[in-house]
Design a protein around this motif. Structure first.
Motif, PDB file in Angstrom:
ATOM      1  N   LEU A 156     -31.981  19.436   4.547  1.00  0.00           N
ATOM      2  CA  LEU A 156     -31.140  20.611   4.757  1.00  0.00           C
ATOM      3  C   LEU A 156     -31.271  21.130   6.183  1.00  0.00           C
ATOM      4  CD1 LEU A 156     -31.780  22.466   1.380  1.00  0.00           C
ATOM      5  CD2 LEU A 156     -29.803  21.093   2.030  1.00  0.00           C
ATOM      6  N   ARG A 157     -32.461  21.028   6.751  1.00  0.00           N
ATOM      7  CA  ARG A 157     -32.652  21.484   8.122  1.00  0.00           C
ATOM      8  C   ARG A 157     -31.916  20.579   9.113  1.00  0.00           C
ATOM      9  NH1 ARG A 157     -38.510  21.579  10.964  1.00  0.00           N
ATOM     10  NH2 ARG A 157     -38.078  19.329  10.925  1.00  0.00           N
ATOM     11  N   ALA A 158     -31.792  19.274   8.784  1.00  0.00           N
ATOM     12  CA  ALA A 158     -31.148  18.325   9.698  1.00  0.00           C
ATOM     13  C   ALA A 158     -29.632  18.316   9.584  1.00  0.00           C
ATOM     14  CB  ALA A 158     -31.675  16.914   9.432  1.00  0.00           C
ATOM     15  N   VAL A 159     -29.070  18.957   8.551  1.00  0.00           N
ATOM     16  CA  VAL A 159     -27.620  18.906   8.343  1.00  0.00           C
ATOM     17  C   VAL A 159     -26.833  19.479   9.524  1.00  0.00           C
ATOM     18  CG1 VAL A 159     -25.754  19.929   6.967  1.00  0.00           C
ATOM     19  CG2 VAL A 159     -27.643  18.761   5.837  1.00  0.00           C
ATOM     20  N   PRO A 160     -27.155  20.671  10.038  1.00  0.00           N
ATOM     21  CA  PRO A 160     -26.346  21.172  11.167  1.00  0.00           C
ATOM     22  C   PRO A 160     -26.362  20.235  12.371  1.00  0.00           C
ATOM     23  CG  PRO A 160     -27.696  22.920  10.228  1.00  0.00           C
ATOM     24  CD  PRO A 160     -28.169  21.643   9.615  1.00  0.00           C
ATOM     25  N   LEU A 161     -27.528  19.664  12.701  1.00  0.00           N
ATOM     26  CA  LEU A 161     -27.599  18.755  13.834  1.00  0.00           C
ATOM     27  C   LEU A 161     -26.771  17.498  13.584  1.00  0.00           C
ATOM     28  CD1 LEU A 161     -28.762  17.997  16.571  1.00  0.00           C
ATOM     29  CD2 LEU A 161     -30.768  17.068  15.387  1.00  0.00           C
ATOM     30  N   ALA A 162     -26.812  16.978  12.357  1.00  0.00           N
ATOM     31  CA  ALA A 162     -26.034  15.784  12.037  1.00  0.00           C
ATOM     32  C   ALA A 162     -24.542  16.063  12.157  1.00  0.00           C
ATOM     33  CB  ALA A 162     -26.375  15.308  10.621  1.00  0.00           C
ATOM     34  N   TRP A 163     -24.111  17.264  11.762  1.00  0.00           N
ATOM     35  CA  TRP A 163     -22.696  17.607  11.884  1.00  0.00           C
ATOM     36  C   TRP A 163     -22.279  17.686  13.357  1.00  0.00           C
ATOM     37  CZ3 TRP A 163     -22.556  21.952   7.646  1.00  0.00           C
ATOM     38  CH2 TRP A 163     -22.336  21.348   6.416  1.00  0.00           C
ATOM     39  N   VAL A 164     -23.116  18.314  14.174  1.00  0.00           N
ATOM     40  CA  VAL A 164     -22.795  18.438  15.591  1.00  0.00           C
ATOM     41  C   VAL A 164     -22.732  17.062  16.243  1.00  0.00           C
ATOM     42  CG1 VAL A 164     -23.609  19.309  17.809  1.00  0.00           C
ATOM     43  CG2 VAL A 164     -23.708  20.766  15.780  1.00  0.00           C
ATOM     44  N   GLN A 165     -23.686  16.193  15.927  1.00  0.00           N
ATOM     45  CA  GLN A 165     -23.674  14.846  16.486  1.00  0.00           C
ATOM     46  C   GLN A 165     -22.467  14.053  15.991  1.00  0.00           C
ATOM     47  OE1 GLN A 165     -27.573  13.490  15.303  1.00  0.00           O
ATOM     48  NE2 GLN A 165     -28.415  13.871  17.331  1.00  0.00           N
ATOM     49  N   GLY A 166     -22.053  14.323  14.754  1.00  0.00           N
ATOM     50  CA  GLY A 166     -20.885  13.619  14.233  1.00  0.00           C
ATOM     51  C   GLY A 166     -19.606  13.961  14.963  1.00  0.00           C
ATOM     52  N   LEU A 167     -19.570  15.127  15.627  1.00  0.00           N
ATOM     53  CA  LEU A 167     -18.387  15.502  16.396  1.00  0.00           C
ATOM     54  C   LEU A 167     -18.334  14.841  17.767  1.00  0.00           C
ATOM     55  CD1 LEU A 167     -18.347  19.337  15.602  1.00  0.00           C
ATOM     56  CD2 LEU A 167     -16.800  17.610  14.693  1.00  0.00           C
ATOM     57  N   HIS A 168     -19.447  14.225  18.196  1.00  0.00           N
ATOM     58  CA  HIS A 168     -19.508  13.614  19.520  1.00  0.00           C
ATOM     59  C   HIS A 168     -18.712  12.318  19.502  1.00  0.00           C
ATOM     60  CE1 HIS A 168     -20.981  11.869  23.216  1.00  0.00           C
ATOM     61  NE2 HIS A 168     -21.638  12.985  23.490  1.00  0.00           N
ATOM     62  N   PRO A 169     -17.652  12.201  20.305  1.00  0.00           N
ATOM     63  CA  PRO A 169     -16.824  10.976  20.225  1.00  0.00           C
ATOM     64  C   PRO A 169     -17.575   9.722  20.619  1.00  0.00           C
ATOM     65  CG  PRO A 169     -16.201  12.353  22.106  1.00  0.00           C
ATOM     66  CD  PRO A 169     -17.161  13.161  21.292  1.00  0.00           C
ATOM     67  N   GLY A 170     -18.607   9.844  21.454  1.00  0.00           N
ATOM     68  CA  GLY A 170     -19.361   8.666  21.865  1.00  0.00           C
ATOM     69  C   GLY A 170     -20.118   8.023  20.720  1.00  0.00           C
TER      70      GLY A 170
END
Length: 473
Positions: A117-131
């Motif tokens: 649950l703590r890693a979910v926000p970071l995973a979402w932000v990284q998922g938005l990175h087009p690279g």
């Protein structure tokens, strides 16, 4: 599953996602490459778009976990979490489905679940990175050109030969809905990204109960005062049971005014017992006073339950009254656990684990109960049922309504008088009498299927005229 840079190996070998020289400083939260996400977006569109959720949610969740590399006992955990959704899609069952997916990946450890649950926000932000999702054409074509090309040729031949496959693969894209559909695809991609990331690191949960400024002296005085107040309440309840209600007050009013406040008092009593537990060794009077306090609150909860029973007898069942009865039983059991904890000298962690298991177990069991059907059946059996409330219970009450009308045909005219109700015709004024519709297999749910069958069976029993087509079939 073998991984490279925190990703499933089949993803990096397909030429999607970062290469070996692009390792992330935090590989355990590195989101996956685009192939897995694109596959899940396509599957989600087929299973969920423009359809009522049902069995499709369970299939989609299983696909997410399969691509995440789940194996072994994790599937048992997911199966237990998915069972309530198989029965009926509702907020409670969706919560268990999500919890089952998290625990299946993280394991039974609460620390790993908290890490996820703590890693979910970071995973979402990284998922938005087009690279993160860029395609490497050379590697992709080398590994996938022949398999995908051959598959397209075979599908084209089957498309012509089999009308079922033609129907399943026909892609009807409405340009008016395209913007909303793109948002739907993006939402699926963001939701599945955390599940496809590498397993989270465990987080050590730290539970600290608030002190509230308590000390042995304040706890002793509080227990004396609180026990005296509850003793007055218990004497008052006993006088009502023996001598009757005050003049001008009905049993329904007495029950309504007392049931919920007494339940809140018992809940506060349990919280206070946990806070007072560490001070029991400081004074020899604290232990017996706390036991008396818990015993009186158990009696108080039973008194609230009796008031609720009187209220139900006067006014019938409702969702709020059913939920209150369940919570009263839970509170009484929880206070009983508190009492046993004090008697045996168990720590607060022992108590919290068992109350949490008791609460989650009760919620899990409630996810399989058709409360709408129970409430409708109980209220329609009363001499003067509240038809307005029954007709607002929703489609899951239709089976109970059909059964009661089949046994008591006079209910049909009663409903018609208030709601212009023609029993089980194509236009029904009572919404709760309409059985659930299952137009596609993706929408199938065990409870909806069972209720629709019950309505159909009672339609055959009634023999009210020509056969009427059940819209759920």
């Amino acid at each position: 599953m073998m991984t490279q840079n925190g990703l499933p190996r089949f993803v990096t070998q397909a030429g999607l996602g970062p290469g070996p020289d692009e390792s992330s400083p935090e590989p355990r939260t590195q989101p996956p490459g685009g192939l897995a996400i694109l596959a899940l977006v396509a599957l989600g569109d087929w299973l969920l778009w423009d359809l009522s959720p049902g069995l499709s949610l369970v299939i989609f969740g299983a696909a997410v976990l399969a691509l995440a590399g789940l194996r072994g006992r994790g599937w048992v955990t997911y199966g237990l979490g998915a069972l309530p959704v198989v029965d009926l899609v509702q907020p409670l069952s969706l919560g268990f489905l999500l919890a089952g997916m998290v625990l299946a990946l993280a394991g039974p450890s609460p620390g790993r679940a908290l890490g996820f649950l703590r890693a979910v926000p970071l995973a979402w932000v990284q998922g938005l990175h087009p690279g993160r999702l860029r395609l490497k054409p050379g590697a992709f074509l080398r590994l996938w050109a022949f398999p995908l090309g051959g598959a397209l040729v075979i599908l084209a031949l089957l498309f012509e030969a089999n009308p079922l496959i033609e129907k399943a693969l026909t892609f009807d894209l409405d340009l008016d809905d395209l913007p909303l559909r793109l948002v739907f695809w993006a939402g699926i991609a963001l939701m599945v990204t955390p599940f496809l990331a590498a397993p989270p690191e465990a987080v050590t949960p730290r539970l600290r109960l608030p002190g509230w400024g308590l000390n042995p002296g304040s706890v002793l005085r509080a227990l004396v005062v609180f026990n005296l107040l509850l003793a007055v309440q218990m004497v008052s309840d006993a006088s009502v049971a023996i001598g009757g209600l005050p003049q001008g007050m009905s049993h329904a009013t007495y029950a309504h005014r007392g049931a919920y406040p007494l339940l809140a008092t018992a809940l506060l009593a349990g919280a206070f017992a946990l806070a007072a537990r560490p001070f029991l060794a400081e004074n020899r009077w604290l232990r017996p006073l706390l036991l008396l306090w818990l015993g009186q609150n158990i009696a108080l909860t039973l008194s609230a339950a009796l008031r609720l029973q009187v209220y139900i007898q006067a006014w019938g069942l409702s969702y709020l009254r059913v939920h209150a009865a369940i919570w009263m039983a839970l509170v009484a059991l929880g206070l009983g656990l508190c009492l046993w904890q004090v008697l045996r000298g168990h720590p607060n962690a022992w108590m919290l684990r068992r109350t949490a298991a008791l609460g989650m177990g009760t919620l899990y069991a409630c996810a399989f109960v058709n409360f709408a059907g129970i409430i409708a059946a109980e209220n329609l059996a009363r001499p003067a049922p509240d038809l307005a409330y029954v007709c607002g219970l929703g489609e899951m009450a239709s089976g109970a309504i059909a059964e009661k009308v089949a046994r008591n045909p006079s209910l049909g005219p009663d409903l018609a008088e208030v709601y212009d109700f023609t029993p089980y015709s194509e236009v029904i004024g009572c919404p709760a009498a309409i059985p659930p519709r299952i137009d596609h297999w993706q929408e199938w749910g065990f409870r909806a299927w069972g209720v629709a069958r019950k309505v159909e069976q009672n339609l055959m029993v009634q023999e009210v005229g020509p056969t009427i087509e059940n819209p759920a079939r």
